[in-house]
Design a protein around this motif. Structure first.
Motif, PDB file in Angstrom:
ATOM      1  N   VAL A 510       0.866  -1.183   0.000  1.00  0.00           N
ATOM      2  CA  VAL A 510       0.000   0.000   0.000  1.00  0.00           C
ATOM      3  C   VAL A 510       0.901   1.231   0.000  1.00  0.00           C
ATOM      4  O   VAL A 510       1.761   1.386   0.875  1.00  0.00           O
ATOM      5  N   THR A 511       0.698   2.089  -0.986  1.00  0.00           N
ATOM      6  CA  THR A 511       1.441   3.351  -1.027  1.00  0.00           C
ATOM      7  C   THR A 511       0.493   4.474  -0.628  1.00  0.00           C
ATOM      8  O   THR A 511      -0.654   4.527  -1.084  1.00  0.00           O
ATOM      9  N   MET A 512       0.974   5.338   0.252  1.00  0.00           N
ATOM     10  CA  MET A 512       0.129   6.414   0.804  1.00  0.00           C
ATOM     11  C   MET A 512       0.933   7.694   0.954  1.00  0.00           C
ATOM     12  O   MET A 512       2.166   7.685   0.847  1.00  0.00           O
ATOM     13  N   THR A 513       0.224   8.765   1.201  1.00  0.00           N
ATOM     14  CA  THR A 513       0.871  10.053   1.436  1.00  0.00           C
ATOM     15  C   THR A 513       0.893  10.362   2.923  1.00  0.00           C
ATOM     16  O   THR A 513      -0.143  10.300   3.607  1.00  0.00           O
ATOM     17  N   LEU A 514       2.086  10.658   3.430  1.00  0.00           N
ATOM     18  CA  LEU A 514       2.273  11.126   4.806  1.00  0.00           C
ATOM     19  C   LEU A 514       3.065  12.422   4.755  1.00  0.00           C
ATOM     20  O   LEU A 514       3.908  12.605   3.854  1.00  0.00           O
ATOM     21  N   ASN A 515       2.812  13.318   5.692  1.00  0.00           N
ATOM     22  CA  ASN A 515       3.695  14.482   5.784  1.00  0.00           C
ATOM     23  C   ASN A 515       4.905  14.130   6.647  1.00  0.00           C
ATOM     24  O   ASN A 515       4.942  13.078   7.301  1.00  0.00           O
ATOM     25  N   GLY A 516       5.888  15.011   6.667  1.00  0.00           N
ATOM     26  CA  GLY A 516       7.116  14.726   7.402  1.00  0.00           C
ATOM     27  C   GLY A 516       6.874  14.518   8.883  1.00  0.00           C
ATOM     28  O   GLY A 516       7.541  13.692   9.519  1.00  0.00           O
ATOM     29  N   ALA A 517       5.920  15.266   9.456  1.00  0.00           N
ATOM     30  CA  ALA A 517       5.615  15.112  10.884  1.00  0.00           C
ATOM     31  C   ALA A 517       5.049  13.725  11.164  1.00  0.00           C
ATOM     32  O   ALA A 517       5.344  13.117  12.209  1.00  0.00           O
ATOM     33  N   GLN A 518       4.222  13.235  10.252  1.00  0.00           N
ATOM     34  CA  GLN A 518       3.659  11.891  10.435  1.00  0.00           C
ATOM     35  C   GLN A 518       4.738  10.810  10.316  1.00  0.00           C
ATOM     36  O   GLN A 518       4.697   9.804  11.034  1.00  0.00           O
ATOM     37  N   PRO A 571       8.830  18.637   7.970  1.00  0.00           N
ATOM     38  CA  PRO A 571       7.617  18.231   8.692  1.00  0.00           C
ATOM     39  C   PRO A 571       6.333  18.584   7.959  1.00  0.00           C
ATOM     40  O   PRO A 571       5.332  17.856   8.085  1.00  0.00           O
ATOM     41  N   ALA A 572       6.346  19.653   7.177  1.00  0.00           N
ATOM     42  CA  ALA A 572       5.110  20.100   6.514  1.00  0.00           C
ATOM     43  C   ALA A 572       4.952  19.538   5.107  1.00  0.00           C
ATOM     44  O   ALA A 572       3.858  19.632   4.521  1.00  0.00           O
ATOM     45  N   ALA A 573       6.002  18.998   4.538  1.00  0.00           N
ATOM     46  CA  ALA A 573       5.941  18.499   3.157  1.00  0.00           C
ATOM     47  C   ALA A 573       5.299  17.123   3.093  1.00  0.00           C
ATOM     48  O   ALA A 573       5.278  16.367   4.069  1.00  0.00           O
ATOM     49  N   SER A 574       4.770  16.793   1.924  1.00  0.00           N
ATOM     50  CA  SER A 574       4.120  15.498   1.712  1.00  0.00           C
ATOM     51  C   SER A 574       5.070  14.543   1.008  1.00  0.00           C
ATOM     52  O   SER A 574       5.821  14.936   0.109  1.00  0.00           O
ATOM     53  N   TYR A 575       5.000  13.281   1.416  1.00  0.00           N
ATOM     54  CA  TYR A 575       5.872  12.250   0.858  1.00  0.00           C
ATOM     55  C   TYR A 575       5.045  10.992   0.593  1.00  0.00           C
ATOM     56  O   TYR A 575       4.156  10.636   1.380  1.00  0.00           O
ATOM     57  N   ARG A 576       5.352  10.316  -0.500  1.00  0.00           N
ATOM     58  CA  ARG A 576       4.705   9.045  -0.802  1.00  0.00           C
ATOM     59  C   ARG A 576       5.559   7.915  -0.209  1.00  0.00           C
ATOM     60  O   ARG A 576       6.755   7.784  -0.519  1.00  0.00           O
ATOM     61  N   VAL A 577       4.950   7.100   0.649  1.00  0.00           N
ATOM     62  CA  VAL A 577       5.671   6.000   1.297  1.00  0.00           C
ATOM     63  C   VAL A 577       4.895   4.704   1.099  1.00  0.00           C
ATOM     64  O   VAL A 577       3.664   4.699   0.971  1.00  0.00           O
ATOM     65  N   THR A 578       5.628   3.593   1.111  1.00  0.00           N
ATOM     66  CA  THR A 578       5.033   2.275   0.920  1.00  0.00           C
ATOM     67  C   THR A 578       5.219   1.421   2.163  1.00  0.00           C
ATOM     68  O   THR A 578       6.313   1.387   2.755  1.00  0.00           O
ATOM     69  N   LYS A 594      -2.717   4.666   9.658  1.00  0.00           N
ATOM     70  CA  LYS A 594      -4.142   4.657   9.291  1.00  0.00           C
ATOM     71  C   LYS A 594      -4.585   6.025   8.776  1.00  0.00           C
ATOM     72  O   LYS A 594      -5.619   6.147   8.113  1.00  0.00           O
ATOM     73  N   ASP A 595      -3.779   7.052   9.087  1.00  0.00           N
ATOM     74  CA  ASP A 595      -4.123   8.413   8.652  1.00  0.00           C
ATOM     75  C   ASP A 595      -3.542   8.747   7.281  1.00  0.00           C
ATOM     76  O   ASP A 595      -3.772   9.845   6.761  1.00  0.00           O
ATOM     77  N   GLY A 596      -2.787   7.826   6.701  1.00  0.00           N
ATOM     78  CA  GLY A 596      -2.206   8.084   5.395  1.00  0.00           C
ATOM     79  C   GLY A 596      -3.289   8.277   4.339  1.00  0.00           C
ATOM     80  O   GLY A 596      -4.293   7.574   4.317  1.00  0.00           O
ATOM     81  N   SER A 597      -3.076   9.228   3.439  1.00  0.00           N
ATOM     82  CA  SER A 597      -4.082   9.565   2.424  1.00  0.00           C
ATOM     83  C   SER A 597      -3.645   9.098   1.038  1.00  0.00           C
ATOM     84  O   SER A 597      -2.516   8.642   0.852  1.00  0.00           O
ATOM     85  N   GLU A 598      -4.563   9.228   0.073  1.00  0.00           N
ATOM     86  CA  GLU A 598      -4.287   8.899  -1.330  1.00  0.00           C
ATOM     87  C   GLU A 598      -3.655   7.512  -1.464  1.00  0.00           C
ATOM     88  O   GLU A 598      -2.619   7.321  -2.094  1.00  0.00           O
ATOM     89  N   ARG A 599      -4.353   6.550  -0.900  1.00  0.00           N
ATOM     90  CA  ARG A 599      -3.830   5.185  -0.870  1.00  0.00           C
ATOM     91  C   ARG A 599      -3.948   4.520  -2.231  1.00  0.00           C
ATOM     92  O   ARG A 599      -4.958   4.654  -2.912  1.00  0.00           O
ATOM     93  N   LEU A 600      -2.898   3.745  -2.538  1.00  0.00           N
ATOM     94  CA  LEU A 600      -2.903   2.988  -3.792  1.00  0.00           C
ATOM     95  C   LEU A 600      -2.414   1.573  -3.480  1.00  0.00           C
ATOM     96  O   LEU A 600      -1.313   1.387  -2.951  1.00  0.00           O
ATOM     97  N   GLY A 601      -3.247   0.590  -3.781  1.00  0.00           N
ATOM     98  CA  GLY A 601      -2.873  -0.791  -3.554  1.00  0.00           C
ATOM     99  C   GLY A 601      -1.860  -1.278  -4.575  1.00  0.00           C
ATOM    100  O   GLY A 601      -1.831  -0.803  -5.722  1.00  0.00           O
ATOM    101  N   GLY A 602      -1.036  -2.240  -4.160  1.00  0.00           N
ATOM    102  CA  GLY A 602       0.005  -2.746  -5.043  1.00  0.00           C
ATOM    103  C   GLY A 602       0.088  -4.252  -5.026  1.00  0.00           C
ATOM    104  O   GLY A 602      -0.857  -4.948  -4.629  1.00  0.00           O
TER     105      GLY A 602
END
Length: 631
Positions: A510-518, A571-578, A594-602
């Motif tokens: 699962v790839t999702m978007t988290l910010n640096g703080a997350q 901390p404020a920037a968005s990053y795609r993580v798997t 669980k708070d990660g957004s824009e999820r993409l299954g793989g």
């Protein structure tokens, strides 16, 4: 000359028979009941060599003293009527029976294990894996020592299993345990890996509705041509159906030993929902372990049950070898500290550690607490001494024994293992790539492993392109790496069986978007006692992601730097993580995912690993273990 030799042999034979013939009425000692002298001569009764003592079964197990005295009364009445003993001698024998205390105590043997994880085939997954055939031999040896016995498991009998069991939905393991003769299995967290309905199928039988590898057992293990289910009882005292409030499985099982009942309360750890995929525990509630046990004690006492054993899939750790208890720690300590003193023994698991401890209960009294380790490598041999008058356990002796790879294999199970090994041979042997050397999951001082690096890299490689996720980093949970990746000489070929043993859960990426703080919160949650984390779980990270932490700092202040490709994480920037689907749903306590957004299954994790290996045809090297720094 021949005639003389024949006569000599004949005479010798006659003398030999005369030397061993029984003369009725002869004796050399009195009848003893244990150590009690009856003052009755232990006479030879007839030419069959029967004696007074041999007619009385004072060495047998007796459920109570009255039963033994009744036996002595019946036998001696018969002897008196036939003129073999006098009325006075009969009276002496009855008096001695009462004085001997035979029947006032009863010894029961428990044979315990935990965290078997489907390791049925010898040496699969680990060179120290003895396999279920040797495991069965050791169990049989212990059973033979006492016909009054029970074989019990403290959970994770199935799940996270090597391919020979897992490919067939762990049905081979259940069938093997049926053949061995297990009495009870307290469910562990891995029993819930595929959800409640699948676990109920494991108990009650029937083929899996969609898996073609289900129901392929040997005829003798099937019922109506389908998987028969467990012939032993699953126990789950602290697992309730949210809709009905009832337990999914019975909270306890009872075994009767000559009228002396022993209750076995079984349960898994309360924290199961934090370490199992949410889909596996959907609709279920997990209660506090000690509170659950204590609430059951009055119910058991109302049934006249005073002997209580707890089978719990939660544990701790201690040093001093497989029977050591030096510095015992972990959740099991607090649980036992709160247990009702009516509990006589605790058989634990989950941590894969072997120990043999005395831990104080709620009354400050020591109770025996054992764990046999993992993967059938050890068994716990336990003797309970029960007072047949009070029905309570008055003594517990326990010893962890090594199964050993040199133990003879039990022929009663070799056909079962060979059957599934043959069925799995083709998919297991398929070559999926190469490595340059064995790759270990052992962690360095910072918590990083060579295999963790490689798996994280494979997951990043599968999701970094446009359309697959555009990930810049991947994180892998260490608990999902179940074995080292061996080097198969001479060319380092990796088989599907090897890869499956390393990652047996079938999680998808699962790839999702988290910010640096997350991302920082994610890393701060790795440490025991921080953000609800129960134990340290250092996430493995992909190439390009580096971070440092100071172990001595306070929670949420331990991670001191994070970079991606050499650039500090904003901390404020968005990053795609798997991550894998287990982590994505908050598994292992990483709730921030669980708070990660824009999820993409793989892809499924093993498929991603296979693709990564094939993209490196000259062979994948062990990871460098230089991405995590501990200060």
């Amino acid at each position: 000359m021949m005639r003389m030799k024949f006569l000599a042999l004949a005479v010798a034979g006659a003398l030999s028979q005369a030397a061993f013939a029984c003369t009725p009425g002869t004796y050399t000692e009195n009848v003893l009941f244990g150590s009690t002298d009856t003052r009755v001569p232990n006479r030879v009764l007839d030419a069959s060599c029967a004696t007074v003592d041999s007619q009385i079964k004072d060495e047998d197990a007796w459920g109570n003293q009255a039963a033994f005295i009744a036996h002595v009364s019946t036998v001696t009445m018969s002897l008196q009527k036939s003129g073999r003993i006098s009325a006075l001698e009969r009276a002496r024998l009855l008096t001695a029976a009462r004085a001997s205390q035979i029947g006032t105590t009863l010894k029961v043997k428990l044979i315990a294990f935990n965290d078997f994880h489907g390791y049925i085939k010898p040496f699969e997954g680990s060179s120290s894996n003895p396999g279920v055939t040797r495991f069965s031999t050791r169990i049989k040896e212990l059973k033979a020592q006492n016909p009054l016995h029970a074989v019990v498991s403290a959970g994770d009998m199935i799940g996270a299993s090597p391919l020979t069991s897992a490919l067939f939905k762990d049905e081979p393991t259940i069938e093997a345990m049926n053949r061995i003769g297990i009495d009870f299995n307290a469910v562990g967290n891995h029993e819930f890996d595929e959800g409640k309905d699948e676990l109920l199928r494991m108990q009650h039988g029937g083929n899996h509705p969609t898996d073609a590898y289900s129901g392929l057992g040997m005829n003798e293990d099937l019922e109506g041509g389908e998987f028969a289910g467990a012939k032993f009882r699953f126990l789950a005292a602290n697992v309730h159906d949210s809709a009905t409030g009832t337990t999914v499985f019975p909270g306890y099982g009872v075994k009767d030993f000559l009228g002396n009942k022993v209750a076995f309360i079984g349960m898994t750890l309360e924290g199961t929902p934090t370490i199992v995929s949410p889909s596996g525990v959907a609709g279920l509630q997990f209660g506090d372990e000690a509170d659950t046990v204590n609430a059951l004690i009055p119910q058991l006492k109302a049934q006249g049950i005073e002997s209580v054993v707890v089978l719990i899939h939660e544990g701790g750790a201690a040093s001093g070898g497989i029977n050591g208890c030096t510095g015992v720690s972990g959740p099991i300590v607090n649980i036992v500290n709160r247990l009702d003193p009516e509990v006589d023994l605790v058989i634990s698991g989950h941590t894969h550690q072997a120990y043999n401890c005395l831990i104080n209960n709620a009354a400050g009294l020591p109770v025996r607490v054992t764990s046999g380790g993992q993967y059938a490598r050890n068994l716990t041999d336990i003797d309970l001494t029960i007072d047949t008058r009070s029905r309570d356990v008055i003594a517990v002796a326990a010893n962890n024994l090594t199964t050993g790879t040199a133990t003879a294999e039990d022929a009663a199970l070799t056909d079962l293992v060979a059957h599934y090994d043959n069925l799995s041979a083709e998919p297991k042997a398929r070559v999926i790539g190469k490595i340059t050397a064995a790759i270990s999951r052992s962690q360095n001082a910072a918590g990083e492993s060579a295999l963790g690096d490689v798996i994280a890299d494979a997951q990043l490689d599968a999701t970094h392109d446009v359309g697959t996720g555009e990930a810049v980093a991947a994180f892998m949970n260490p608990g999902g790496i179940r074995a080292d990746l061996p080097f198969n000489a001479p060319d380092g070929n990796v088989t599907y069986g090897d890869a499956f043993t390393v990652q047996p859960f079938g999680n998808s990426l699962v790839t999702m978007t988290l910010n640096g703080a997350q991302i920082k919160t994610l890393l701060e949650t790795q440490f025991a006692g921080c953000n609800g984390q129960s134990s340290q779980r250092i996430l493995q990270v992909s190439v390009g992601f580096n971070y440092a932490y100071t172990a001595a700092n306070a929670c949420n202040e331990r991670v001191t730097s994070m970079t991606i490709n050499g650039v500090a994480v904003d901390p404020a920037a968005s990053y795609r993580v798997t991550v894998n689907s287990f982590l994505a749903d908050g598994g292992d306590g990483f709730a921030v995912l669980k708070d990660g957004s824009e999820r993409l299954g793989g892809a499924v994790d093993t498929d991603a690993f296979e693709t990564y290996l094939q993209a490196n045809p000259s062979g994948v090297a062990p990871g460098p273990r230089d991405r995590i720094t501990r200060n």
